[in-house]
Design a protein around this motif. Structure first.
Motif, PDB file in Angstrom:
ATOM      1  N   ARG A  92       0.827  -1.210   0.000  1.00  0.00           N
ATOM      2  CA  ARG A  92       0.000   0.000   0.000  1.00  0.00           C
ATOM      3  C   ARG A  92       0.860   1.258   0.000  1.00  0.00           C
ATOM      4  NH1 ARG A  92      -3.121  -2.885   4.532  1.00  0.00           N
ATOM      5  NH2 ARG A  92      -4.627  -4.097   3.372  1.00  0.00           N
ATOM      6  N   THR A  93       2.091   1.133   0.499  1.00  0.00           N
ATOM      7  CA  THR A  93       2.956   2.318   0.632  1.00  0.00           C
ATOM      8  C   THR A  93       3.975   2.455  -0.485  1.00  0.00           C
ATOM      9  OG1 THR A  93       4.404   1.035   2.082  1.00  0.00           O
ATOM     10  CG2 THR A  93       2.733   2.412   3.138  1.00  0.00           C
ATOM     11  N   GLY A  94       4.392   1.362  -1.111  1.00  0.00           N
ATOM     12  CA  GLY A  94       5.402   1.469  -2.161  1.00  0.00           C
ATOM     13  C   GLY A  94       5.839   0.115  -2.670  1.00  0.00           C
ATOM     14  N   THR A  95       6.975   0.101  -3.388  1.00  0.00           N
ATOM     15  CA  THR A  95       7.527  -1.137  -3.944  1.00  0.00           C
ATOM     16  C   THR A  95       8.690  -1.591  -3.068  1.00  0.00           C
ATOM     17  OG1 THR A  95       6.939  -0.333  -6.133  1.00  0.00           O
ATOM     18  CG2 THR A  95       8.439  -2.182  -6.044  1.00  0.00           C
ATOM     19  N   HIS A  96       8.734  -2.868  -2.743  1.00  0.00           N
ATOM     20  CA  HIS A  96       9.754  -3.405  -1.838  1.00  0.00           C
ATOM     21  C   HIS A  96      10.429  -4.611  -2.474  1.00  0.00           C
ATOM     22  CE1 HIS A  96       7.702  -0.961   1.177  1.00  0.00           C
ATOM     23  NE2 HIS A  96       6.578  -1.527   0.766  1.00  0.00           N
ATOM     24  N   ASN A  97      11.726  -4.749  -2.228  1.00  0.00           N
ATOM     25  CA  ASN A  97      12.479  -5.940  -2.626  1.00  0.00           C
ATOM     26  C   ASN A  97      12.549  -6.876  -1.428  1.00  0.00           C
ATOM     27  OD1 ASN A  97      13.111  -5.045  -5.252  1.00  0.00           O
ATOM     28  ND2 ASN A  97      14.739  -3.773  -4.417  1.00  0.00           N
ATOM     29  N   MET A  98      12.631  -8.178  -1.699  1.00  0.00           N
ATOM     30  CA  MET A  98      12.614  -9.138  -0.605  1.00  0.00           C
ATOM     31  C   MET A  98      13.323 -10.424  -1.016  1.00  0.00           C
ATOM     32  SD  MET A  98       9.203 -10.222   1.478  1.00  0.00           S
ATOM     33  CE  MET A  98       8.847  -8.619   2.135  1.00  0.00           C
ATOM     34  N   TYR A  99      13.892 -11.112  -0.017  1.00  0.00           N
ATOM     35  CA  TYR A  99      14.484 -12.430  -0.221  1.00  0.00           C
ATOM     36  C   TYR A  99      13.831 -13.384   0.754  1.00  0.00           C
ATOM     37  CZ  TYR A  99      17.779 -16.292   0.246  1.00  0.00           C
ATOM     38  OH  TYR A  99      18.334 -17.539   0.318  1.00  0.00           O
ATOM     39  N   LYS A 100      13.376 -14.529   0.271  1.00  0.00           N
ATOM     40  CA  LYS A 100      12.722 -15.509   1.138  1.00  0.00           C
ATOM     41  C   LYS A 100      13.299 -16.894   0.874  1.00  0.00           C
ATOM     42  CE  LYS A 100       8.529 -13.426   2.537  1.00  0.00           C
ATOM     43  NZ  LYS A 100       8.885 -13.603   3.920  1.00  0.00           N
ATOM     44  N   GLU A 101      13.284 -17.732   1.906  1.00  0.00           N
ATOM     45  CA  GLU A 101      13.777 -19.110   1.798  1.00  0.00           C
ATOM     46  C   GLU A 101      12.681 -20.082   2.199  1.00  0.00           C
ATOM     47  OE1 GLU A 101      18.534 -18.645   2.769  1.00  0.00           O
ATOM     48  OE2 GLU A 101      17.227 -19.548   4.270  1.00  0.00           O
ATOM     49  N   TYR A 102      12.615 -21.189   1.469  1.00  0.00           N
ATOM     50  CA  TYR A 102      11.635 -22.229   1.754  1.00  0.00           C
ATOM     51  C   TYR A 102      12.286 -23.591   1.561  1.00  0.00           C
ATOM     52  CZ  TYR A 102       8.328 -18.421   1.316  1.00  0.00           C
ATOM     53  OH  TYR A 102       7.682 -17.237   1.486  1.00  0.00           O
ATOM     54  N   ARG A 103      11.853 -24.560   2.369  1.00  0.00           N
ATOM     55  CA  ARG A 103      12.259 -25.956   2.180  1.00  0.00           C
ATOM     56  C   ARG A 103      11.085 -26.673   1.559  1.00  0.00           C
ATOM     57  NH1 ARG A 103      16.477 -28.504   4.448  1.00  0.00           N
ATOM     58  NH2 ARG A 103      15.376 -30.366   5.081  1.00  0.00           N
ATOM     59  N   ASP A 104      11.315 -27.244   0.386  1.00  0.00           N
ATOM     60  CA  ASP A 104      10.224 -27.920  -0.320  1.00  0.00           C
ATOM     61  C   ASP A 104      10.803 -28.967  -1.255  1.00  0.00           C
ATOM     62  OD1 ASP A 104       7.705 -28.447  -1.765  1.00  0.00           O
ATOM     63  OD2 ASP A 104       7.066 -26.595  -0.775  1.00  0.00           O
TER      64      ASP A 104
END
Length: 185
Positions: A92-104
């Motif tokens: 709602r406030t802006g554009t964000h970069n992100m890094y996420k990790e998952y085990r699958d």
């Protein structure tokens, strides 16, 4: 065993789209572009392809053509892997970069879990999320504690609620006079 509700699963598939600008007299050999996308079906994947091509290379669906649409499958979906996902999303406030990790087991499963988590934690709709890059991350390079907690070779899962079973079918009853002892002595 309890069967999971199928409506809770994200039905996401991985596609490889190959496309180019249309052949003209000015440009008889247009450059060919290949993109890996995650979408519900091939139609949505092609739509996403033209969305990104319009933003990155100024190519539109009307001035281009799709050469191939291939669904990609995991080679080995029997071993668990650590997946890293680099993404950007509009909040709602802006554009964000992100890094996420998952085990699958599969990359598609990890992406589905990422979409669910982004919807729950950040209220980000699937259309606002752009996956920049995905990779299989070795255990030594994992950063997130929710991933690294499973890297212990001596990990144990306690059996908390163990109900004693009747030794024979004849001794089995629906109702008992006393509550069962569910913990180990």
């Amino acid at each position: 065993m309890v069967k999971a509700d199928p409506s809770l699963h994200m039905h996401i598939r991985q596609f490889q789209i190959v496309g180019r600008g249309e052949v003209t007299e000015k440009n008889p050999h247009p450059k060919v572009f290949r993109m890996t996308l995650f979408a519900k079906d091939a139609v949505t994947a092609k739509s996403k392809f033209w969305y990104f091509m319009n933003r990155m290379k100024k190519l539109k669906k009307t001035t281009g053509e799709v050469l191939a649409v291939n669904e990609m499958h995991e080679k080995n979906s029997r071993t668990i892997k650590n997946f890293g996902i680099w993404l950007r999303y509009n909040s709602r406030t802006g554009t964000h970069n992100m890094y996420k990790e998952y085990r699958d087991l599969t990359l598609v499963g990890a992406v589905g879990r990422m979409y669910s988590e982004m919807a729950s934690r950040h209220r980000a709709r699937q259309t606002t999320i752009q996956i920049i890059r995905t990779a299989v991350v070795p255990a030594a390079l994992c950063r997130r504690s929710n991933t690294t907690q499973f890297h212990n070779s001596k990990i144990r899962f306690p059996l908390i609620r163990r109900l004693p079973r009747a030794p024979t079918k004849a001794l089995k009853t629906t109702f008992k006079a006393v509550r069962p002892t569910t913990f180990l002595h």
